[in-house]
Design a protein around this motif. Structure first.
Motif, PDB file in Angstrom:
ATOM      1  N   GLU A  55      -2.618  -9.715   6.335  1.00  0.00           N
ATOM      2  CA  GLU A  55      -3.491  -9.043   7.087  1.00  0.00           C
ATOM      3  C   GLU A  55      -4.692  -8.875   5.948  1.00  0.00           C
ATOM      4  OE1 GLU A  55      -3.483  -7.925  10.133  1.00  0.00           O
ATOM      5  OE2 GLU A  55      -1.559  -8.959  10.570  1.00  0.00           O
ATOM      6  N   ARG A  56      -5.670  -8.416   6.554  1.00  0.00           N
ATOM      7  CA  ARG A  56      -7.028  -8.230   5.732  1.00  0.00           C
ATOM      8  C   ARG A  56      -6.706  -6.846   4.695  1.00  0.00           C
ATOM      9  NH1 ARG A  56     -12.952  -8.767   5.776  1.00  0.00           N
ATOM     10  NH2 ARG A  56     -13.847  -6.963   5.053  1.00  0.00           N
ATOM     11  N   GLU A  57      -6.070  -5.917   5.475  1.00  0.00           N
ATOM     12  CA  GLU A  57      -5.679  -4.757   4.709  1.00  0.00           C
ATOM     13  C   GLU A  57      -4.721  -4.930   3.949  1.00  0.00           C
ATOM     14  OE1 GLU A  57      -5.449  -5.288   8.257  1.00  0.00           O
ATOM     15  OE2 GLU A  57      -7.522  -4.182   8.378  1.00  0.00           O
TER      16      GLU A  57
ATOM     17  N   SER B 123       0.764  -1.360  -0.028  1.00  0.00           N
ATOM     18  CA  SER B 123      -0.111   0.145   0.163  1.00  0.00           C
ATOM     19  C   SER B 123       0.592   1.204   0.195  1.00  0.00           C
ATOM     20  CB  SER B 123      -0.856   0.011   1.326  1.00  0.00           C
ATOM     21  OG  SER B 123      -0.200  -0.012   2.512  1.00  0.00           O
TER      22      SER B 123
ATOM     23  N   ASN C 204     -10.852 -13.403   7.686  1.00  0.00           N
ATOM     24  CA  ASN C 204      -9.291 -12.716   8.413  1.00  0.00           C
ATOM     25  C   ASN C 204      -8.558 -13.507   9.019  1.00  0.00           C
ATOM     26  OD1 ASN C 204     -10.840 -10.349   7.684  1.00  0.00           O
ATOM     27  ND2 ASN C 204     -11.386  -9.539   9.530  1.00  0.00           N
TER      28      ASN C 204
ATOM     29  N   GLY D 155     -10.049  -2.762   0.566  1.00  0.00           N
ATOM     30  CA  GLY D 155      -8.486  -3.499   0.595  1.00  0.00           C
ATOM     31  C   GLY D 155      -7.610  -2.511   0.001  1.00  0.00           C
ATOM     32  N   ASN D 156      -6.247  -3.071  -0.341  1.00  0.00           N
ATOM     33  CA  ASN D 156      -5.332  -2.401  -0.984  1.00  0.00           C
ATOM     34  C   ASN D 156      -5.435  -2.444  -2.367  1.00  0.00           C
ATOM     35  OD1 ASN D 156      -2.624  -1.887  -1.773  1.00  0.00           O
ATOM     36  ND2 ASN D 156      -1.663  -3.364  -0.538  1.00  0.00           N
TER      37      ASN D 156
END
Ligand code: SF4
Length: 255
Positions: free
Chosen positions: A138-140, A57, A129, A96-97
Motif C-alpha cells: 500500500e502507498r501508506e 506504522s 500506487n 508515508g510511513n
C-alpha cells in the motif's frame, strides 16, 4: 491480496496478465510487452499474490526521532538554500510511513505536487500506487520522497547546485527512516543517488547500495516516463518483481 484485486490494479495501469507456461507452478504475473493504458480484459492468472510485510506504522517513533522529524520538516518548509524557493508554491517534504521498510525516491515535485504539497500525486502518482499494489504494498506502507523538495520551473531537470543544496534533507530522511530497501525511480533520482552518469537501463537488475548504512537500492523507471512510454512497463514490472524478491530474502529490520 487476492488474485482478482491484484488483476484489477494491473488492469488499471494497462497491464495484461499472463500465466507462466509451467503449469501448476505458483509464479509471478508479468507486464505484457505491449501494455496499453486502459486495455480491458485480463487474459487469466492462477498465480497467488505474494503479500509483503504489513506496514510497520504500528511501531511508535522514538521521542528523539519525533523531534528530529519536526525539526527537519520546519527546516525544509522555510528553506531558501537554492533559488527554487522563489518559484515554488510550497515545499514537498515527503509522505508515508516513517518506519517504512521501503522508501521510494523520485526526482522533484511537478506542478500538481507543488500545488498539493505531496509527492507523486496526479496520474504518475496513481500509477506508482498501482505499481506498489501489484507487489502487495500500500502507498501508506512505504515512505515517498524526492531528491528536490521544491519544484523546478517548467519541470526542467534539477541543476547540480540545487541537488547539492537539497540532498542533505533527503539524507536525513533516510537516516531517520532507516529503510531496508530504497526503490529509486527515474534517471535523475537514480543517477544522483548512485553518483553516476550511467544510463538507467544499465543499472537495472542489480542491487546497489546507498550511504553509510549501505542501504540496498534498486532502480526502475519513473511512472511519468512509463505513462509516456507504456512499452517499458514490462521492464518496470521486472524491476518490481526483482525488488520484491530481494526484499523477501532480507533479514528482519533492526530498529
Ligand atoms: S529545492 Fe531544496 S534546497 Fe532548494 S529551496 Fe527547495 S528545499 Fe531548499
Amino acid at each position: 491480496m487476492d488474485t482478482a484485486r491484484r488483476n484489477q490494479y494491473l488492469q488499471a495501469i494497462g497491464v495484461d496478465v499472463w500465466v507462466p507456461r509451467r503449469s501448476g507452478v505458483a509464479s509471478d504475473v508479468g507486464w505484457a510487452e505491449s501494455a496499453k493504458p486502459n486495455v480491458p480484459g485480463v487474459k487469466t492468472s492462477g498465480a497467488p499474490q505474494t503479500q509483503l510485510s504489513p506496514p510497520s506504522s504500528v511501531t511508535p517513533l522514538r521521542q528523539d526521532d519525533e523531534a528530529a522529524w519536526q525539526a527537519l520538516r520546519a527546516e525544509v518548509k522555510n528553506c531558501t538554500k537554492c533559488p527554487l524557493h522563489a518559484t515554488r508554491t510550497q515545499t514537498v517534504f515527503g509522505v508515508g510511513n516513517e518506519n517504512a521498510d521501503w522508501m521510494v525516491i523520485g526526482e522533484a515535485p511537478g506542478a500538481e505536487e507543488d500545488r498539493r504539497g505531496e509527492p507523486f500525486v496526479g496520474a504518475a502518482g496513481q500509477l506508482l500506487n498501482a505499481m506498489l499494489k501489484a507487489i502487495g504494498l500500500e502507498r501508506e506502507a512505504v515512505y515517498i520522497a524526492n531528491i528536490l523538495k521544491s519544484r523546478p520551473p517548467g519541470n526542467r531537470d534539477p541543476k547540480p547546485e540545487e541537488v547539492a543544496a537539497c540532498f542533505p534533507y533527503l539524507n536525513r530522511q533516510i537516516a531517520l527512516i532507516r529503510p531496508k530497501l530504497i526503490l529509486a525511480v527515474g534517471r535523475i533520482a537514480v543517477q544522483n543517488l548512485l553518483g553516476t552518469t550511467a544510463p538507467l537501463g544499465r543499472l537495472r537488475g542489480q542491487v546497489h547500495t546507498f550511504g553509510e548504512l549501505s542501504t540496498p537500492l534498486i532502480v526502475t523507471y519513473h511512472p511519468a516516463y512509463l505513462l509516456r512510454t507504456p512499452s517499458e512497463k514490462r521492464k518496470a514490472w521486472e524491476d518490481l518483481k526483482f525488488a520484491r524478491d530481494f526484499f523477501h530474502n532480507l533479514p528482519p529490520k533492526v530498529s
